[in-house]
Design a protein around this motif. Structure first.
Motif, PDB file in Angstrom:
ATOM      1  N   THR A 141     -30.046 -79.165 -26.832  1.00 34.34           N
ATOM      2  CA  THR A 141     -31.461 -79.567 -26.864  1.00 34.34           C
ATOM      3  C   THR A 141     -31.580 -81.028 -27.294  1.00 34.34           C
ATOM      4  O   THR A 141     -32.336 -81.798 -26.688  1.00 34.34           O
ATOM      5  N   ARG A 162     -27.007 -74.375 -28.652  1.00 36.95           N
ATOM      6  CA  ARG A 162     -28.405 -74.517 -28.223  1.00 36.95           C
ATOM      7  C   ARG A 162     -29.040 -75.758 -28.866  1.00 36.95           C
ATOM      8  O   ARG A 162     -29.733 -76.528 -28.212  1.00 36.95           O
ATOM      9  N   LYS A 176     -30.207 -83.078 -24.255  1.00 40.54           N
ATOM     10  CA  LYS A 176     -31.036 -82.981 -23.043  1.00 40.54           C
ATOM     11  C   LYS A 176     -32.400 -83.660 -23.244  1.00 40.54           C
ATOM     12  O   LYS A 176     -32.875 -84.398 -22.402  1.00 40.54           O
ATOM     13  N   HIS A 177     -32.989 -83.409 -24.404  1.00 41.77           N
ATOM     14  CA  HIS A 177     -34.313 -83.970 -24.693  1.00 41.77           C
ATOM     15  C   HIS A 177     -34.268 -85.500 -24.763  1.00 41.77           C
ATOM     16  O   HIS A 177     -35.259 -86.169 -24.480  1.00 41.77           O
ATOM     17  N   GLU A 215     -35.278 -75.194 -23.692  1.00 44.95           N
ATOM     18  CA  GLU A 215     -34.768 -76.392 -23.011  1.00 44.95           C
ATOM     19  C   GLU A 215     -33.355 -76.251 -22.420  1.00 44.95           C
ATOM     20  O   GLU A 215     -33.123 -76.650 -21.284  1.00 44.95           O
ATOM     21  N   PRO A 216     -32.383 -75.673 -23.148  1.00 42.68           N
ATOM     22  CA  PRO A 216     -31.031 -75.604 -22.561  1.00 42.68           C
ATOM     23  C   PRO A 216     -30.869 -74.555 -21.461  1.00 42.68           C
ATOM     24  O   PRO A 216     -29.813 -74.491 -20.826  1.00 42.68           O
ATOM     25  N   ASN A 237     -38.143 -75.123 -28.710  1.00 43.12           N
ATOM     26  CA  ASN A 237     -37.415 -75.891 -27.701  1.00 43.12           C
ATOM     27  C   ASN A 237     -35.982 -75.429 -27.507  1.00 43.12           C
ATOM     28  O   ASN A 237     -35.498 -75.382 -26.383  1.00 43.12           O
ATOM     29  N   ILE A 238     -35.287 -75.096 -28.612  1.00 41.77           N
ATOM     30  CA  ILE A 238     -33.857 -74.757 -28.450  1.00 41.77           C
ATOM     31  C   ILE A 238     -33.667 -73.471 -27.651  1.00 41.77           C
ATOM     32  O   ILE A 238     -32.615 -73.251 -27.061  1.00 41.77           O
TER      33      ILE A 238
END
Length: 342
Positions: free
Chosen positions: A272, A268, A275-276, A316-317, A312-313
Motif C-alpha cells: 500500500t 499489505r 502503490k499509493h 489498494e493491493p 486502504n491496506i
C-alpha cells in the motif's frame, strides 16, 4: 492506565497517550481535527467490542471478529485480543510458572550484557522508559528479553526485538503476557526473522520485491535500473514491524491485524505504501533519491489517518492470499540459499 478518552487525546500534551514525546514541529491542529473524527469511530467500536466480549465471552475466530479486528481493537481490549488471536494466551495457560522459571534460572552472561547495552537505546523519547520514571519500564523490558533469549536459544537476542518487546509492554502492561506475545511473533508469525542468518527476514524482503514486480511493475523497474536492493529501503519495516517508521496509532492498528491474520499484513502495508506513492517513487533520478523517497512515503496525512490507512491496506493491493506468499517464500528462500552457498 491510558484510555482513549477525549481528555487524553485533545489536550495539546507534550507526551502522547503511550508515553512518547511529541516532536517540536508536531502539528496539534491537524492532530486534533483527525482525533475528533477518530474518537467517534473509537467510541462506536468500543461499544461493539464490549458487547462482543460481555459476560467474559471467549474470543472466537470467525468472519465477524476478523472484520471487527480490521476496524480496530479499542485499547482496553487490545492485550486480551492479541493474546487470544495469536495463541499466546493458550501457551501461557499451558505453561504455568515457565516464564518465572526462565528468570530465576542461570543466565548467560553474554546475553545479559548484550541486552543491557540496548536498554538505554530503546525509546529514549518515551517517558516510561526513562530511569527517572516510576515504574521504569527498562527493568520490565530487560526481564522479557532475557527470558526470551533463554527460551529460544537459536534467536537469543537481536537488535529490533527490544522495540517490539517495548511496544508489547506499553500495551499489555504485563511482563508475562509480553513474553508470550513476543513468542507468538518471533516463533510463529515471523519465523526466522531474528535468527543469526535472518533467512526469514531476507526471504520476505525478496517476496515483497516479487509482489511489487507483479502489482507495481514501474516501481520494480525503477529499483532494478537504479540497482537498489530491497533490503536497503524496507528492512526496518520488517525488523521493527513499522515501529519508528509509521505513527504509533497506525502501528498498533497494523499489529491488531498482524496478530489475527498473520504475516501477510506486513506485505499489505508495504504494498500500500509503495502503490499509493508510486508517482513520488518514480520521480527519483538516482540511487540516493530512491532511498530518500522511501523515507518520505512513511510520513504525512496518508499514514497519520490510521483508520483510513487500514481501509486502504485491505483494498489498494488487491487480493493477496497466504498461499501466494508461501509459494513465493519457497522460491525466494531457495534462491537466497543458493546465492549464499556460492
Amino acid at each position: 492506565e491510558f484510555s482513549h478518552s477525549t481528555l487524553t487525546f485533545s489536550c495539546p500534551d507534550r507526551v502522547d497517550p503511550y508515553g512518547f514525546e511529541r516532536s517540536v514541529d508536531f502539528d496539534y491542529d491537524s492532530y486534533e481535527e483527525l482525533m475528533s473524527e477518530y474518537l467517534v469511530v473509537l467510541t462506536r467500536r468500543s461499544i461493539k467490542w464490549s458487547k462482543l466480549l460481555q459476560r467474559g465471552n471467549k474470543l472466537q475466530k470467525n468472519v465477524k471478529v476478523k472484520r471487527y479486528v480490521r476496524k480496530g481493537i479499542p485499547n482496553e481490549y487490545r492485550a486480551l485480543t492479541w493474546m487470544a488471536a495469536s495463541g499466546a494466551q493458550e501457551k501461557l495457560e499451558r505453561n504455568p510458572g515457565y516464564y518465572h522459571a526462565l528468570l530465576t534460572g542461570e543466565h548467560d552472561a553474554r546475553l545479559v550484557e548484550v541486552i543491557r547495552t540496548d536498554l538505554h537505546r530503546t525509546f529514549p523519547d518515551n517517558v516510561q522508559f526513562r530511569k527517572t520514571s516510576n515504574p521504569c519500564l527498562q527493568k520490565t523490558l530487560f526481564n522479557v528479553l532475557l527470558a526470551y533469549g533463554h527460551h529460544d536459544k537459536a534467536v537469543g537476542y537481536c537488535q529490533g526485538m527490544n522495540f517490539i518487546a517495548g511496544y508489547l509492554i506499553i500495551i499489555t502492561k504485563d511482563e508475562e503476557k509480553s513474553f508470550w506475545l513476543l513468542d507468538a511473533l518471533l516463533g510463529r508469525i515471523l519465523p526466522d526473522y531474528y535468527t543469526p542468518a535472518m533467512l526469514g527476514l531476507k526471504t520476505d524482503q525478496e517476496v515483497l520485491g516479487e509482489l511489487v514486480r507483479v502489482k507495481v511493475p514501474a516501481v520494480w523497474q525503477a529499483m532494478t535500473e537504479h540497482n537498489v536492493m530491497w533490503t536497503l529501503v524496507v528492512s526496518r519495516w520488517f525488523i521493527c514491524l513499522f515501529i519508528d517508521v509509521l505513527p504509533v496509532e497506525t502501528v498498533l492498528r497494523i499489529w491488531d491485524s498482524l496478530f489475527y491474520e498473520g504475516s501477510k499484513i506486513i506485505f499489505r502495508v508495504a504494498l500500500t505504501l509503495i502503490k499509493h506513492n508510486e508517482a513520488l517513487i518514480l520521480q527519483a533520478r538516482s540511487f540516493p533519491d530512491i532511498c530518500d523517497h522511501f523515507k518520505q512515503i512513511t510520513k504525512g496525512a496518508f499514514v497519520e489517518d490510521c483508520h483510513g490507512f487500514m481501509q486502504n491496506i485491505f483494498a489498494e493491493p488487491g487480493s493477496l492470499s497466504m498461499g501466494t506468499i508461501q509459494k513465493l517464500r519457497e522460491s525466494c528462500r531457495a534462491r537466497i540459499i543458493a546465492e549464499e552457498s556460492r
